[in-house]
Design an enzyme around this catalytic site. Structure first.
Site, short mmCIF file in Angstrom:
data_model
loop_
_atom_site.label_atom_id
_atom_site.label_comp_id
_atom_site.label_asym_id
_atom_site.label_seq_id
_atom_site.Cartn_x
_atom_site.Cartn_y
_atom_site.Cartn_z
N ARG A 142 0.81 -1.22 0.00
CA ARG A 142 0.00 0.00 0.00
C ARG A 142 0.85 1.27 0.00
O ARG A 142 0.36 2.33 -0.39
CB ARG A 142 -1.01 -0.02 1.15
CG ARG A 142 -2.17 -0.98 0.89
CD ARG A 142 -3.25 -0.85 1.95
NE ARG A 142 -2.80 -1.22 3.26
CZ ARG A 142 -2.91 -2.44 3.79
NH1 ARG A 142 -3.48 -3.40 3.11
NH2 ARG A 142 -2.45 -2.69 5.00
N GLU B 169 3.59 -9.34 15.46
CA GLU B 169 2.95 -9.83 16.68
C GLU B 169 2.98 -11.37 16.69
O GLU B 169 3.26 -11.99 17.71
CB GLU B 169 1.51 -9.31 16.72
CG GLU B 169 0.96 -9.30 18.13
CD GLU B 169 -0.38 -8.58 18.19
OE1 GLU B 169 -0.79 -7.95 17.19
OE2 GLU B 169 -1.01 -8.66 19.26
P1 AMP Z 1 3.55 -1.95 11.78
O1 AMP Z 1 4.76 -2.65 11.26
O2 AMP Z 1 3.00 -2.59 13.02
O3 AMP Z 1 3.74 -0.47 11.94
O4 AMP Z 1 2.39 -2.18 10.71
C1 AMP Z 1 2.34 -1.39 9.58
C2 AMP Z 1 1.94 -2.16 8.35
O5 AMP Z 1 0.85 -3.05 8.57
C3 AMP Z 1 1.47 -1.16 7.32
O6 AMP Z 1 2.08 -1.50 6.08
C4 AMP Z 1 -0.03 -1.29 7.29
O7 AMP Z 1 -0.50 -1.30 5.97
C5 AMP Z 1 -0.36 -2.58 8.02
N1 AMP Z 1 -1.30 -2.40 9.15
C6 AMP Z 1 -1.03 -2.59 10.46
N2 AMP Z 1 -2.10 -2.38 11.24
C7 AMP Z 1 -3.10 -2.02 10.40
C8 AMP Z 1 -4.48 -1.63 10.59
N3 AMP Z 1 -5.04 -1.57 11.82
N4 AMP Z 1 -5.20 -1.31 9.50
C9 AMP Z 1 -4.64 -1.34 8.26
N5 AMP Z 1 -3.37 -1.71 8.02
C10 AMP Z 1 -2.59 -2.04 9.06
#
Ligand code: AMP
Length: 172
Positions: A60, A97
């Site tokens: 995305r 996670e």
């Molecule tokens: P993080 O590595 O935990 O910061 O997760 C970020 C990645 O996971 C991004 O590329 C987001 O597109 C996706 N992501 C994580 N949580 C969500 C959420 N609640 N809604 C949509 N996309 C998410």
């Protein structure tokens, strides 16, 4: 007057797994005026900076990084899932996670000393973009800022990225 970005982002409970409140941006993307407004806001923020490339994180992140690079008239460097980039890469593995993920960048992606902005759609825990920052630095570039359409502030991703400026358009 167009609706605010927040009104155009749809919350999908329990996707892809129970307990996650998924922020669905497709409802914003399908609104031409809002999508343009989002790209224009990124472009205005970075127009005055000295930047050599926009780095987009699969998948995305590409939706925002490609039009931004086009608007700024600078290159686009993709960070991709393993096995997609054809030439020699650097690879970083990072924890999720549940389980782990890997991301890659081409070793020769940047001209020496390049300054870049890294774009993704959403900042959650910051694990993905922290890995992207590591890859960008391994490839020899300097990070001007990391930028997101959405930030889930309660997950404290910003703390994990303490070394870098973080910009987000919408916070939850
Ligand atoms: P993080 O590595 O935990 O910061 O997760 C970020 C990645 O996971 C991004 O590329 C987001 O597109 C996706 N992501 C994580 N949580 C969500 C959420 N609640 N809604 C949509 N996309 C998410």
């Amino acid at each position: 007057m167009t609706a605010s970005f927040a009104d155009l982002i749809r919350n999908i409970p329990d996707f892809p797994i129970p307990g996650i409140q998924f922020k669905d941006i497709t409802t914003l993307l399908r609104d031409g005026a809002a999508f343009r407004q989002a790209i224009d806001a990124f472009a205005e923020r970075y127009a005055g900076r000295t930047l050599d490339a926009v780095v987009g994180i699969e998948s995305r992140g590409f939706i925002f990084s490609a039009p931004l690079a086009y608007r700024l008239g600078i290159g686009l460097v993709p960070i991709r899932k393993p096995g997609k980039l054809p030439a020699a890469t650097y690879q970083v593995e990072y924890d999720l996670e549940y389980g782990s993920n890997k991301l890659e960048i081409h070793r020769d992606a940047f001209t020496p000393g390049a300054r870049v902005v890294i774009i993704d759609d959403l900042l959650a825990t910051g694990g993905t973009v922290a890995a992207a920052c590591q890859l960008v630095e391994m490839a020899g570039a300097t990070i001007e800022e990391t930028a997101f359409l959405i930030e889930l502030t309660f997950l404290n991703g910003r703390e994990r990225l303490a070394k870098y400026p973080v910009f987000s358009m919408i916070q939850y």
